[in-house]
Scaffold this active site. Structure first.
Site, mmCIF file in Angstrom:
data_model
loop_
_atom_site.group_PDB
_atom_site.id
_atom_site.type_symbol
_atom_site.label_atom_id
_atom_site.label_comp_id
_atom_site.label_asym_id
_atom_site.label_seq_id
_atom_site.Cartn_x
_atom_site.Cartn_y
_atom_site.Cartn_z
ATOM 1 N N ARG A 23 0.826 -1.230 0.000
ATOM 2 C CA ARG A 23 0.000 0.000 0.000
ATOM 3 C C ARG A 23 0.848 1.262 0.000
ATOM 4 O O ARG A 23 0.440 2.284 0.569
ATOM 5 C CB ARG A 23 -0.954 0.046 1.196
ATOM 6 C CG ARG A 23 -2.081 -0.940 1.147
ATOM 7 C CD ARG A 23 -3.192 -0.466 0.217
ATOM 8 N NE ARG A 23 -4.118 -1.552 -0.053
ATOM 9 C CZ ARG A 23 -5.228 -1.766 0.637
ATOM 10 N NH1 ARG A 23 -5.573 -0.973 1.609
ATOM 11 N NH2 ARG A 23 -5.996 -2.782 0.320
ATOM 12 N N ARG A 27 -3.312 6.590 0.978
ATOM 13 C CA ARG A 27 -3.845 7.800 1.613
ATOM 14 C C ARG A 27 -2.895 8.505 2.562
ATOM 15 O O ARG A 27 -3.128 9.663 2.918
ATOM 16 C CB ARG A 27 -5.144 7.456 2.348
ATOM 17 C CG ARG A 27 -6.301 7.227 1.402
ATOM 18 C CD ARG A 27 -7.411 6.466 2.081
ATOM 19 N NE ARG A 27 -6.952 5.129 2.412
ATOM 20 C CZ ARG A 27 -7.717 4.184 2.942
ATOM 21 N NH1 ARG A 27 -8.962 4.432 3.235
ATOM 22 N NH2 ARG A 27 -7.225 2.980 3.193
ATOM 23 N N ARG A 36 -6.519 11.232 -5.944
ATOM 24 C CA ARG A 36 -7.712 10.456 -5.574
ATOM 25 C C ARG A 36 -8.964 11.355 -5.590
ATOM 26 O O ARG A 36 -10.022 10.956 -6.074
ATOM 27 C CB ARG A 36 -7.476 9.849 -4.191
ATOM 28 C CG ARG A 36 -8.648 9.184 -3.524
ATOM 29 C CD ARG A 36 -8.897 7.807 -4.084
ATOM 30 N NE ARG A 36 -9.944 7.146 -3.322
ATOM 31 C CZ ARG A 36 -11.240 7.417 -3.432
ATOM 32 N NH1 ARG A 36 -11.644 8.329 -4.274
ATOM 33 N NH2 ARG A 36 -12.123 6.764 -2.704
ATOM 34 N N ASP A 73 -6.429 -2.876 -7.792
ATOM 35 C CA ASP A 73 -6.972 -3.556 -6.619
ATOM 36 C C ASP A 73 -7.272 -5.000 -6.985
ATOM 37 O O ASP A 73 -7.496 -5.322 -8.157
ATOM 38 C CB ASP A 73 -8.245 -2.865 -6.118
ATOM 39 C CG ASP A 73 -8.567 -3.304 -4.689
ATOM 40 O OD1 ASP A 73 -7.988 -2.738 -3.750
ATOM 41 O OD2 ASP A 73 -9.368 -4.245 -4.525
ATOM 42 N N TYR A 149 -14.688 -11.919 -0.739
ATOM 43 C CA TYR A 149 -15.345 -10.626 -0.989
ATOM 44 C C TYR A 149 -16.533 -10.787 -1.940
ATOM 45 O O TYR A 149 -17.554 -10.125 -1.784
ATOM 46 C CB TYR A 149 -14.348 -9.613 -1.566
ATOM 47 C CG TYR A 149 -13.339 -9.128 -0.553
ATOM 48 C CD1 TYR A 149 -13.641 -8.078 0.310
ATOM 49 C CD2 TYR A 149 -12.092 -9.734 -0.434
ATOM 50 C CE1 TYR A 149 -12.727 -7.637 1.253
ATOM 51 C CE2 TYR A 149 -11.170 -9.304 0.508
ATOM 52 C CZ TYR A 149 -11.490 -8.254 1.350
ATOM 53 O OH TYR A 149 -10.590 -7.836 2.287
#
Ligand code: CP3
Length: 340
Positions: A23, A27, A36, A73, A149
């Site tokens: 990652r 962020r 973003r 992703d 998921y």
């Protein structure tokens, strides 16, 4: 010029070890948040080659990491299989859950390849701009983790919905896993053809299954995936990340044929050195929480990881993704300590 990360994957220890972070585009970086915001949604960012290439390169420019990981992703595969996928700010992914065997059987067997094309374009652009010596890593989610998921429609603490459906309709669940193996193999081969130099398979929820199911839903499908990629692109270097698999990792390595393993934070280090690093190069293990804390806590944590693994083929990384509220200065401090 030699690429230190590729050399480690070939079994050659490097001092200092190459460094990157899971990652690393994310962020905690103000320049990521700016792009973003411009993208609007997370998936818009993943499917816009200009912006996705830009955020892939941001941590390379800022920190000089030894590897860039494609910005995308693991859930673009369900999206390309026709499932509705979105990302809710501050909460995580949301998918239309597939709750029955019939819903699984109704899924297409192949991805809509036009959806994935922008990602391959991102790989090409990043590759063209990457500094010498920096390795470009492609990736996908492991079939089991992606399936958790797809079935639950979101992240779950215990993966119960996927376990329940696998028990209720093993044949339909096996069909989903097979579809994911094949779709992921194509996806990875296309990333390699676009310029990815090695691959990582993220199995975030590998640790939640009892041994028989771990074998059936994690190990065997990952082994097939690795084999399919290598059949098409021989010699491809692949890092496995069977998070939470602990003492089953040596077996995972032998059975899947991965070239290296990414280690979670909680692994027993002596076990990892004696039973895993003796088989394949290892990566990871630094506690993301220590990186967020910084200061001497971070220094100590870095030193412990180096003391445990830097004597053999090792890639410095975290045990899981960097936390979004990690100060940038802590990353600089970590890098300086690893490379001193
Ligand atoms: O820099 C990189 O590591 C490359 C890009 C990357 C992302 N996700 C970007 C991302 C990679 C390799 C992943 C893998 C991924 N995605 C995994 C496996 C690794 C792991 O962390 O366990 C999983 C389980 C996912 C699914 C996913 N995507 C979740 C659960 C979330 C929400 C949690 C969160 O951190 O917000 C995402 C969103 C996501 N993927 C973000 C990023 C940078 C944050 C979303 C945003 O910017 O709005």
């Amino acid at each position: 010029m030699n690429k230190p990360l590729i050399d480690v994957l070939a079994g050659v220890r490097q001092a200092p070890p190459p460094v990157w972070m899971m990652r690393q585009a994310g962020r905690y970086l103000p320049e990521y948040r700016a792009v973003r915001d411009k993208a609007g949604s997370f998936l818009n960012l993943c499917f816009n080659p200009d912006m996705a290439a830009e955020v892939t390169l941001q941590p390379i420019r800022r920190f000089g990491f030894d590897a860039a990981i494609l910005f995308s992703d693991i859930l673009v595969i369900p999206h390309a299989l026709g499932q509705t996928v979105s990302f809710v700010e501050g909460e995580g992914p949301r998918l239309d859950p597939l709750t029955t065997g019939a819903a699984l059987k109704a899924l297409p067997r192949q991805c809509d390849d036009t959806i994935l094309q922008p990602i391959y374009e991102t790989v090409r652009r990043v590759k063209a701009e990457l500094p010498e010596g920096v390795t470009l890593i492609g990736f996908c989610g492991a079939p089991w983790t992606v399936a958790t998921y797809m079935v639950a429609g979101q992240g779950t603490p215990d993966q119960a919905p996927a376990k329940r459906l696998a028990a209720a309709d093993p044949e339909a669940f096996a069909g989903l896993i097979d579809t994911l193996v094949e779709a992921s193999a194509d996806y990875l081969v296309n990333q390699l053809d676009a310029g990815a130099e090695c691959l990582q398979i993220f199995d975030t929820w590998a640790g939640s299954l009892p041994p028989e199911d771990f074998e059936r839903w994690c190990v065997a499908p990952t082994a097939r995936l690795v084999k399919m990629v290598r059949a098409k692109r021989p010699g491809t270097r692949i890092i496995g990340f069977p998070r939470g698999a602990g003492r089953s990792i040596p077996h995972y390595v032998d059975a899947t044929g991965v070239d290296a393993v990414s280690l979670e934070t909680a692994i027993d280090r002596q076990f990892a050195r004696e039973q895993i690093q003796c088989r394949v190069p290892v990566q990871g293990n630094l506690d993301p929480e220590a990186l967020r804390t910084g200061g001497e806590t971070l220094d100590r944590a870095v030193d412990e990881v180096l003391a445990a693994f830097a004597g053999g083929p090792f890639i410095f990384n975290l045990g899981h993704g960097i936390l979004p509220d990690t100060p940038v200065e802590h990353v600089e401090r970590m890098l300086a300590r690893v490379r001193r």
